[in-house]
Scaffold this active site. Structure first.
Site, mmCIF file in Angstrom:
data_model
loop_
_atom_site.group_PDB
_atom_site.id
_atom_site.type_symbol
_atom_site.label_atom_id
_atom_site.label_comp_id
_atom_site.label_asym_id
_atom_site.label_seq_id
_atom_site.Cartn_x
_atom_site.Cartn_y
_atom_site.Cartn_z
ATOM 1 N N LYS A 40 5.368 -3.139 -6.333
ATOM 2 C CA LYS A 40 6.486 -2.916 -6.636
ATOM 3 C C LYS A 40 7.274 -3.116 -5.429
ATOM 4 O O LYS A 40 8.464 -3.578 -5.310
ATOM 5 C CB LYS A 40 6.490 -1.184 -6.707
ATOM 6 C CG LYS A 40 8.256 -0.760 -7.093
ATOM 7 C CD LYS A 40 8.416 -0.672 -8.323
ATOM 8 C CE LYS A 40 9.744 -0.677 -8.716
ATOM 9 N NZ LYS A 40 10.487 -1.608 -9.950
ATOM 10 N N LYS A 49 10.257 -11.240 -16.526
ATOM 11 C CA LYS A 49 10.059 -9.905 -17.274
ATOM 12 C C LYS A 49 8.751 -10.171 -18.139
ATOM 13 O O LYS A 49 7.611 -9.622 -18.150
ATOM 14 C CB LYS A 49 10.912 -9.347 -18.365
ATOM 15 C CG LYS A 49 12.012 -8.616 -17.415
ATOM 16 C CD LYS A 49 11.751 -7.294 -16.799
ATOM 17 C CE LYS A 49 11.118 -7.340 -15.452
ATOM 18 N NZ LYS A 49 11.769 -7.503 -14.371
ATOM 19 N N CYS A 72 0.833 -1.214 -0.047
ATOM 20 C CA CYS A 72 -0.019 0.096 -0.081
ATOM 21 C C CYS A 72 0.904 1.231 -0.105
ATOM 22 O O CYS A 72 2.105 1.227 0.080
ATOM 23 C CB CYS A 72 -0.751 0.208 1.313
ATOM 24 S SG CYS A 72 -1.891 -1.519 1.501
ATOM 25 N N HIS A 116 15.601 -33.517 -19.033
ATOM 26 C CA HIS A 116 14.878 -34.370 -17.704
ATOM 27 C C HIS A 116 13.703 -34.062 -17.482
ATOM 28 O O HIS A 116 13.000 -34.140 -16.247
ATOM 29 C CB HIS A 116 15.705 -33.851 -16.548
ATOM 30 C CG HIS A 116 17.148 -34.336 -16.733
ATOM 31 N ND1 HIS A 116 17.502 -35.628 -16.799
ATOM 32 C CD2 HIS A 116 18.270 -33.530 -16.939
ATOM 33 C CE1 HIS A 116 18.960 -35.756 -17.020
ATOM 34 N NE2 HIS A 116 19.375 -34.426 -17.086
ATOM 35 N N ARG A 150 2.405 1.177 -5.596
ATOM 36 C CA ARG A 150 2.423 0.394 -4.592
ATOM 37 C C ARG A 150 1.288 -0.171 -4.425
ATOM 38 O O ARG A 150 1.224 -1.325 -3.493
ATOM 39 C CB ARG A 150 2.957 1.278 -3.223
ATOM 40 C CG ARG A 150 4.218 1.881 -3.671
ATOM 41 C CD ARG A 150 4.102 3.017 -2.239
ATOM 42 N NE ARG A 150 4.309 2.089 -1.323
ATOM 43 C CZ ARG A 150 5.485 1.693 -0.715
ATOM 44 N NH1 ARG A 150 6.582 2.019 -1.479
ATOM 45 N NH2 ARG A 150 5.559 1.003 0.264
ATOM 46 N N TRP A 168 -3.276 -2.309 -1.865
ATOM 47 C CA TRP A 168 -3.057 -3.630 -2.388
ATOM 48 C C TRP A 168 -3.432 -4.371 -1.253
ATOM 49 O O TRP A 168 -2.910 -4.609 -0.379
ATOM 50 C CB TRP A 168 -1.606 -3.603 -2.678
ATOM 51 C CG TRP A 168 -1.376 -4.934 -3.534
ATOM 52 C CD1 TRP A 168 -1.460 -4.952 -5.007
ATOM 53 C CD2 TRP A 168 -0.705 -6.016 -3.139
ATOM 54 N NE1 TRP A 168 -1.005 -6.005 -5.394
ATOM 55 C CE2 TRP A 168 -0.411 -6.882 -4.210
ATOM 56 C CE3 TRP A 168 -0.059 -6.368 -1.645
ATOM 57 C CZ2 TRP A 168 0.208 -8.052 -4.240
ATOM 58 C CZ3 TRP A 168 0.365 -7.712 -1.896
ATOM 59 C CH2 TRP A 168 0.354 -8.558 -2.927
ATOM 60 N N ASN A 218 0.177 1.193 6.269
ATOM 61 C CA ASN A 218 0.644 0.397 5.212
ATOM 62 C C ASN A 218 1.693 -0.865 5.957
ATOM 63 O O ASN A 218 2.269 -0.430 6.978
ATOM 64 C CB ASN A 218 1.771 0.984 4.354
ATOM 65 C CG ASN A 218 2.755 0.386 3.382
ATOM 66 O OD1 ASN A 218 2.026 -0.905 3.138
ATOM 67 N ND2 ASN A 218 3.819 0.890 3.231
ATOM 68 N N GLY A 219 1.193 -2.063 5.611
ATOM 69 C CA GLY A 219 1.798 -3.091 6.396
ATOM 70 C C GLY A 219 0.913 -4.274 6.790
ATOM 71 O O GLY A 219 0.048 -4.507 6.175
ATOM 72 N N GLU A 271 15.721 -13.880 -15.603
ATOM 73 C CA GLU A 271 15.243 -12.501 -15.554
ATOM 74 C C GLU A 271 14.410 -12.383 -16.801
ATOM 75 O O GLU A 271 13.165 -11.639 -16.717
ATOM 76 C CB GLU A 271 16.407 -11.460 -15.667
ATOM 77 C CG GLU A 271 15.973 -9.769 -15.593
ATOM 78 C CD GLU A 271 14.862 -9.649 -14.240
ATOM 79 O OE1 GLU A 271 14.848 -10.424 -13.499
ATOM 80 O OE2 GLU A 271 14.773 -8.570 -14.431
ATOM 81 N N GLU A 308 5.580 -11.528 -16.039
ATOM 82 C CA GLU A 308 4.868 -10.719 -15.193
ATOM 83 C C GLU A 308 3.949 -9.595 -15.739
ATOM 84 O O GLU A 308 3.025 -9.120 -15.093
ATOM 85 C CB GLU A 308 5.916 -10.120 -13.930
ATOM 86 C CG GLU A 308 6.994 -9.108 -14.573
ATOM 87 C CD GLU A 308 7.643 -8.712 -13.363
ATOM 88 O OE1 GLU A 308 7.367 -8.753 -12.297
ATOM 89 O OE2 GLU A 308 9.019 -8.278 -13.783
HETATM 90 C C1 G6P Z 1 8.943 -7.256 -6.127
HETATM 91 C C2 G6P Z 1 9.168 -6.186 -7.521
HETATM 92 C C3 G6P Z 1 10.251 -6.993 -8.496
HETATM 93 C C4 G6P Z 1 11.359 -6.981 -7.226
HETATM 94 C C5 G6P Z 1 11.200 -7.780 -6.005
HETATM 95 C C6 G6P Z 1 12.285 -7.458 -5.058
HETATM 96 O O1 G6P Z 1 8.431 -8.379 -6.709
HETATM 97 O O2 G6P Z 1 7.958 -6.265 -8.463
HETATM 98 O O3 G6P Z 1 10.551 -5.954 -9.227
HETATM 99 O O4 G6P Z 1 12.548 -7.607 -7.944
HETATM 100 O O5 G6P Z 1 10.039 -7.290 -5.565
HETATM 101 O O6 G6P Z 1 12.431 -6.041 -4.657
HETATM 102 P P1 G6P Z 1 13.472 -5.164 -4.172
HETATM 103 O O7 G6P Z 1 12.857 -4.035 -3.709
HETATM 104 O O8 G6P Z 1 13.870 -6.140 -2.710
HETATM 105 O O9 G6P Z 1 14.359 -5.460 -5.045
#
Ligand code: G6P
Length: 617
Positions: free
Chosen positions: A612, A494, A2, A513, A27, A76, A112-113, A490, A497
């Site tokens: 995020k 990408k 949030c 396998h 957020r 969120w 938030n939390g 990675e 997501e």
């Molecule tokens: C979320 C974000 C990712 C990020 C991950 C870790 O899932 O969407 O992009 O890699 O958190 O976040 P951080 O802030 O610890 O890099």
């Protein structure tokens, strides 16, 4: 998760709060709400489900709410569905229906939390005659504050302190008390919060971009601290209720840096910022050939084991870091998912270094892992983007990446900046331990990366074209060996997501396998081939899947032209030292994910269900 904002000053709070929430929408974006007070009048609460624009419409962009003091929230959902009744702000009184309108409650607040023991607290409050209208943990906290405030006839700070002692979990909490017009009270534990001051007015936010339009002077409130905020004033208190003194800090990045700058999406803007981010991160650590990451030379010499701990893309940086560090220094490295590391009762080597990588510096699991390491007496080093964040402050030493504010949920530029930090760490370690005799050629090669990334970005139309063919794709496999496998992790993340296409990264040698049974006519397989000694091997895996009908894309070094005999579509990346190939190969993968998602009409910057900064477990 949030996002929270707050304002107390001389102007109307509504529009300022909404502007702040817009900057924090990354957020959380399943519901939002505001509470605004006009002098000593009761707070007016408005909430709405869905994106912020709904709340903007409902409040005539905030103008419909009278008053110069208020709080806001973008949610969120964690506890309770994303409904209007569960949206914040929450109030201490009883209300029904949408919980909107004028509230006569003593306490109104946003959070938030996550409050872990909220059920037990709720039962206690039920026994004391409270009733609950929502299924959130936040309503419980607001009512608990109200309970202590009234029971002990104490001031807001003491009532909040009693609540903080009683709750378990994480919070950035903002509350207004009806007895205290123009004042906002805040408390923080393990969730981010900053306080800005300018021209006799005070701002509160979860993140810097929300207040940059108004001020650059900020206070960082520490864990388990509270503050009483009035127009232009901030007074901080510890859990005992004693006042603590704090210094104002100047934020150095520009408000414009947090805007889209002409691109359709933040993600595209951030992809294009990578050459600058790489150069800035490099130059902040390397001057005249000397690498300074703020790490003690003697301690580097004594390390016998490295643990890299992170989540999401930062974890993928860790996997690359493992290959590079082990290869350049011979020091054993383990990469751990923070969410696993924190609960694994593994025996940690005493002469170890734990490296926590995090863009936000607030990821709950990474923070918990950091604390676990410290509890075990292990030295910690963090690679963090957000200045003043919890992980940055709590680690024994920190290196700040220079990505600037990253808004798109799917990380791109922060990932690239973290890679540079990891390379520099490995080179510095190799230098100190004498496994690298001359760092100059490696540093020179790093200097060339921004131009090479720029060249890859110039070729983006080809990826746009290729992505336009993927509209109906259902599954994609990314394959590579060694460092190429780490890059695939990675690339695959990408794509999935933001486009919602199922994708998986596989170590190419593992295909046979199991996964190879999923290969059928037209299945897209993306091979990554940047490591000279593994090229032939991965190529032969690509031939294997092709013979079973796969449609092939390759990301390969310039000069590997024999790939054309096998792949249907190839992107060549400029040659570099193989240790740094991830910084280049990831670019076409980011672009492919972006264009595929845009082509499918998805909300690229705010993919569904993702946040995020994940500040809860
Ligand atoms: C979320 C974000 C990712 C990020 C991950 C870790 O899932 O969407 O992009 O890699 O958190 O976040 P951080 O802030 O610890 O890099």
């Amino acid at each position: 998760m949030c996002g929270i904002v707050g304002f107390t000053g001389h102007r109307q709070a509504g529009p300022i709060l909404l502007h702040g929430l817009e900057k924090l929408e990354y957020r959380g974006y399943d519901s939002a709400g505001l509470a605004v007070r006009n002098g000593s009048a009761p707070a007016e609460v408005v909430k709405s489900t869905g994106k912020l624009v709904k709340l903007e419409e409902k409040t005539d962009n905030g103008k419909a709410l009278e008053g110069c003091c208020g709080i806001g929230h973008t949610r969120w959902a964690t506890h309770g569905e994303p409904t209007q009744i569960n949206a914040h702000p929450h109030v201490s009184g009883n209300c029904t229906g949408s919980a909107s309108g004028t509230v006569e409650s003593e306490v109104v607040g946003v959070h938030n939390g996550i409050i872990e023991n909220y059920i037990e607290l709720k039962e206690k409050l039920l026994r004391h005659g409270y009733s609950f209208y929502s299924s959130t943990d936040t309503e419980v906290v607001i009512k608990l504050i109200d309970y202590y405030y009234k029971k002990y006839q104490i001031g807001p700070i003491d009532a909040i302190a009693k609540t903080m002692v009683r709750v378990r979990g994480s919070y950035a909490l903002e509350v207004m008390f009806s007895d205290y017009p123009n004042e906002i009270y805040v408390a923080r534990k393990d969730s981010p919060m900053i306080i800005g001051i300018a021209d006799g007015e005070t701002y509160i936010a979860s993140d810097v971009p929300a207040i940059l339009n108004y001020t650059r002077s900020v206070y960082y409130i520490d864990n388990l601290e509270m503050a009483r905020l009035l127009p232009g004033e901030a007074h901080f208190f510890n859990l005992n209720g004693d006042e603590v003194q704090k210094e104002l800090t100047e934020v150095t990045f520009s408000a414009e840096a947090a805007e889209k700058g002409g691109y359709e999406h933040f993600m595209m803007k951030e992809i294009h910022e990578q050459p600058r981010v790489i150069a800035d991160t490099l130059h902040s650590a390397v001057q005249n050939g000397i690498i300074d990451l703020g790490l003690d030379e003697e301690q580097l010499r004594q390390i016998r084991q490295i643990y890299i701990v992170a989540c999401g893309s930062a974890y993928h940086v860790g996997v690359i870091g493992q290959y590079v560090t082990e290869d350049l220094t011979g020091v054993p490295v383990r990469v751990e998912l923070a969410s696993e590391f924190r609960y694994r009762k593994m025996k940690l080597e005493k002469d170890a270094l734990v490296i926590i990588i995090s863009q936000s510096g607030e990821t709950a699991d990474s923070l918990a892992a950091l604390r676990e390491a410290k509890k075990n007496g292990i030295r910690t080093f963090s690679i963090v983007n957000v200045v003043g964040s919890s992980i940055a402050r709590e680690a024994d030493s920190v290196f700040y990446t220079k990505a600037g504010p990253e808004i798109a949920v799917a990380t791109t530029k922060a990932y690239s900046a973290q890679l540079i930090a990891m390379y520099l760490f490995a080179i510095r370690l190799g230098e100190v331990r004498d496994t690298i005799k001359d760092t100059k050629p490696l540093l020179e090669e790093l200097e060339k990366l921004p131009d090479k990334v720029e060249r890859l970005l110039e070729d983006k139309e080809r990826l746009q074209w290729f992505a336009s063919k993927l509209g109906n794709t259902k599954d994609v496999f990314y394959i590579g060996r060694g460092l190429d496998y780490a890059i695939c992790l990675e690339g695959s993340l990408k794509l999935k997501e933001i486009s919602y296409i199922h994708s998986e990264a596989y170590a190419a040698g593992e295909l046979k396998h199991g996964t190879i049974s999923l290969i059928e006519d037209g299945r897209l397989v993306i091979g990554c081939l940047t490591q000279p000694e593994l090229y032939e091997k991965t190529l032969s895996n690509m031939v294997e899947v092709k013979s079973r009908g796969a449609y092939l894309m390759a990301v390969a070094n310039y000069g590997y032209y024999s790939i054309e005999d096998t792949a249907d579509f190839t992107v060549y990346i400029p040659r570099t030292d193989p240790h740094f190939a991830g910084s280049l190969a990831v670019i076409p993968m980011q672009l492919l994910a972006y264009y595929t998602a845009v082509g499918r009409g998805e909300d690229v910057d705010k993919p569904r269900n993702l946040a995020k900064s994940v500040t809860v477990e």
